[in-house]
Design an enzyme around this catalytic site. Structure first.
Site, PDB file in Angstrom:
ATOM      1  N   GLY A  27      -3.496  -8.192  -1.411  1.00 18.41           N
ATOM      2  CA  GLY A  27      -2.862  -9.122  -0.499  1.00 18.41           C
ATOM      3  C   GLY A  27      -1.560  -9.734  -0.986  1.00 18.41           C
ATOM      4  O   GLY A  27      -1.238 -10.869  -0.622  1.00 18.41           O
ATOM      5  N   ASN A  29       1.446  -8.835  -0.128  1.00 19.30           N
ATOM      6  CA  ASN A  29       2.313  -9.012   1.036  1.00 19.30           C
ATOM      7  C   ASN A  29       1.815 -10.141   1.926  1.00 19.30           C
ATOM      8  O   ASN A  29       2.618 -10.851   2.541  1.00 19.30           O
ATOM      9  CB  ASN A  29       2.432  -7.707   1.824  1.00 19.30           C
ATOM     10  CG  ASN A  29       3.455  -6.761   1.219  1.00 19.30           C
ATOM     11  OD1 ASN A  29       4.593  -7.133   0.979  1.00 19.30           O
ATOM     12  ND2 ASN A  29       3.039  -5.532   0.957  1.00 19.30           N
ATOM     13  N   ARG A  81     -17.356   6.140  13.529  1.00 20.60           N
ATOM     14  CA  ARG A  81     -16.004   5.581  13.639  1.00 20.60           C
ATOM     15  C   ARG A  81     -15.781   4.901  14.980  1.00 20.60           C
ATOM     16  O   ARG A  81     -15.081   3.892  15.075  1.00 20.60           O
ATOM     17  CB  ARG A  81     -14.980   6.707  13.447  1.00 20.60           C
ATOM     18  CG  ARG A  81     -13.578   6.203  13.178  1.00 20.60           C
ATOM     19  CD  ARG A  81     -13.510   5.574  11.809  1.00 20.60           C
ATOM     20  NE  ARG A  81     -12.192   5.072  11.483  1.00 20.60           N
ATOM     21  CZ  ARG A  81     -11.805   4.747  10.271  1.00 20.60           C
ATOM     22  NH1 ARG A  81     -12.643   4.887   9.258  1.00 20.60           N
ATOM     23  NH2 ARG A  81     -10.601   4.285  10.059  1.00 20.60           N
ATOM     24  N   LEU A 109      -5.519   3.053  12.821  1.00 23.02           N
ATOM     25  CA  LEU A 109      -5.811   2.203  13.962  1.00 23.02           C
ATOM     26  C   LEU A 109      -6.288   3.017  15.160  1.00 23.02           C
ATOM     27  O   LEU A 109      -5.790   4.123  15.401  1.00 23.02           O
ATOM     28  CB  LEU A 109      -4.575   1.411  14.374  1.00 23.02           C
ATOM     29  CG  LEU A 109      -3.980   0.446  13.353  1.00 23.02           C
ATOM     30  CD1 LEU A 109      -2.829  -0.330  14.001  1.00 23.02           C
ATOM     31  CD2 LEU A 109      -5.026  -0.505  12.806  1.00 23.02           C
ATOM     32  N   ASN A 123       4.239  -2.629  10.371  1.00 23.37           N
ATOM     33  CA  ASN A 123       3.707  -2.130   9.100  1.00 23.37           C
ATOM     34  C   ASN A 123       4.802  -2.181   8.041  1.00 23.37           C
ATOM     35  O   ASN A 123       5.983  -2.012   8.347  1.00 23.37           O
ATOM     36  CB  ASN A 123       3.226  -0.679   9.276  1.00 23.37           C
ATOM     37  CG  ASN A 123       2.665  -0.098   7.992  1.00 23.37           C
ATOM     38  OD1 ASN A 123       1.753  -0.655   7.389  1.00 23.37           O
ATOM     39  ND2 ASN A 123       3.212   1.036   7.564  1.00 23.37           N
ATOM     40  N   HIS A 125       6.000  -0.233   4.650  1.00 20.30           N
ATOM     41  CA  HIS A 125       5.795   1.028   3.929  1.00 20.30           C
ATOM     42  C   HIS A 125       6.715   1.057   2.714  1.00 20.30           C
ATOM     43  O   HIS A 125       7.910   0.725   2.825  1.00 20.30           O
ATOM     44  CB  HIS A 125       6.080   2.228   4.830  1.00 20.30           C
ATOM     45  CG  HIS A 125       5.833   3.538   4.144  1.00 20.30           C
ATOM     46  ND1 HIS A 125       4.568   4.040   3.936  1.00 20.30           N
ATOM     47  CD2 HIS A 125       6.687   4.435   3.602  1.00 20.30           C
ATOM     48  CE1 HIS A 125       4.651   5.182   3.298  1.00 20.30           C
ATOM     49  NE2 HIS A 125       5.926   5.454   3.075  1.00 20.30           N
ATOM     50  N   ALA A 195      12.003  -5.591  -2.485  1.00 25.09           N
ATOM     51  CA  ALA A 195      12.129  -5.128  -1.103  1.00 25.09           C
ATOM     52  C   ALA A 195      11.000  -5.631  -0.194  1.00 25.09           C
ATOM     53  O   ALA A 195      11.244  -6.371   0.746  1.00 25.09           O
ATOM     54  CB  ALA A 195      12.195  -3.601  -1.063  1.00 25.09           C
TER      55      ALA A 195
END
Length: 228
Positions: A27, A29, A81, A109, A123, A125, A195
């Site tokens: 976690g 971010n 799923r 997702l 998102n 990346h 970044a």
């Protein structure tokens, strides 16, 4: 609330963008978002929920320490799923977010969720998309491949999520130099610090303040500011 084109209306309760953050691991971010709201680099925003697929994720501890509602929804707890996808989508819908942030979330997702929250899911990346992205490129693997290829510059990208893998409209990117003697771990840390922890809060703030929109599959500037 956030509209399908990525812009924000003024009908949100209290004028704040309601975030739901999805995370699978430590976690960091998530912490960058929490810190950004505290220090006001992210404005007009609140985190309403944190969801993890991993009950051991330290992100859940971070959320608890901040008094943020958090829950674990793991595929391991469901018979298939489809059942997991239903439970996951129901939890998201009950929370009622304006924006869903995938902050190191290692779960594919459900397409129903992507369609229902079009241009309302972002998102982060750890590369400069379209390099080192797509199926199989996540976590440390991204940095391993960057070093194997011998690139001189890497970085991170924040993008809206669509049905592909790392193929949605790009919001922000930031370059990071690859240095002599880098290992995947060292490079990963530099990309996060220089970044990821910079552009993810910035992207959220831009969305919260109506500075970006999506048009013809691309992020564009609005009259309030724009992508850079």
């Amino acid at each position: 609330m956030l509209k399908e084109d990525g812009t924000v209306t003024d009908s949100r309760e209290g004028g704040r963008l309601r975030l739901l953050v999805c995370v699978s691991g430590g976690g960091t971010n998530l912490q960058a978002i929490i810190d950004g709201i505290k220090n006001k680099t992210i404005t007009n925003t609140e985190i309403i929920s944190v969801v993890s697929n991993n009950r051991k994720a330290y992100a859940l501890v971070r959320a608890a320490e901040e008094g943020i509602p958090a829950l674990c929804i793991s595929p391991k707890d469901y018979e298939d799923r489809e059942a997991f996808n239903r439970a996951f989508l129901e939890a998201v819908q009950q929370a009622g977010p304006d924006l869903i942030v995938l902050a190191g979330f290692l779960v594919v997702l459900p397409e129903e969720m992507i369609a229902g929250y079009r241009n309302r899911i972002i998102n982060i990346h750890p590369s400069l998309i379209p390099s080192f992205c797509g199926k199989g490129y996540y976590g440390l693997k991204v940095h391993e491949k960057a070093l194997e290829r011998g690139v001189k510059v890497t970085g991170a990208t924040v993008h809206f999520v669509d049905e592909g893998t790392d193929t949605g409209p790009i919001i922000l990117q930031k370059a990071v130099s690859v240095e002599k003697g880098d290992t995947p771990e060292i490079l990963q840390k530099r990309v996060m610090e220089q970044a990821e922890w910079v552009i993810l809060p910035k992207a959220i703030d831009m969305i919260a303040n109506g500075k970006i929109a999506v048009e013809d599959g691309r992020c564009i500037e609005t009259d309030k500011g724009g992508c850079s």
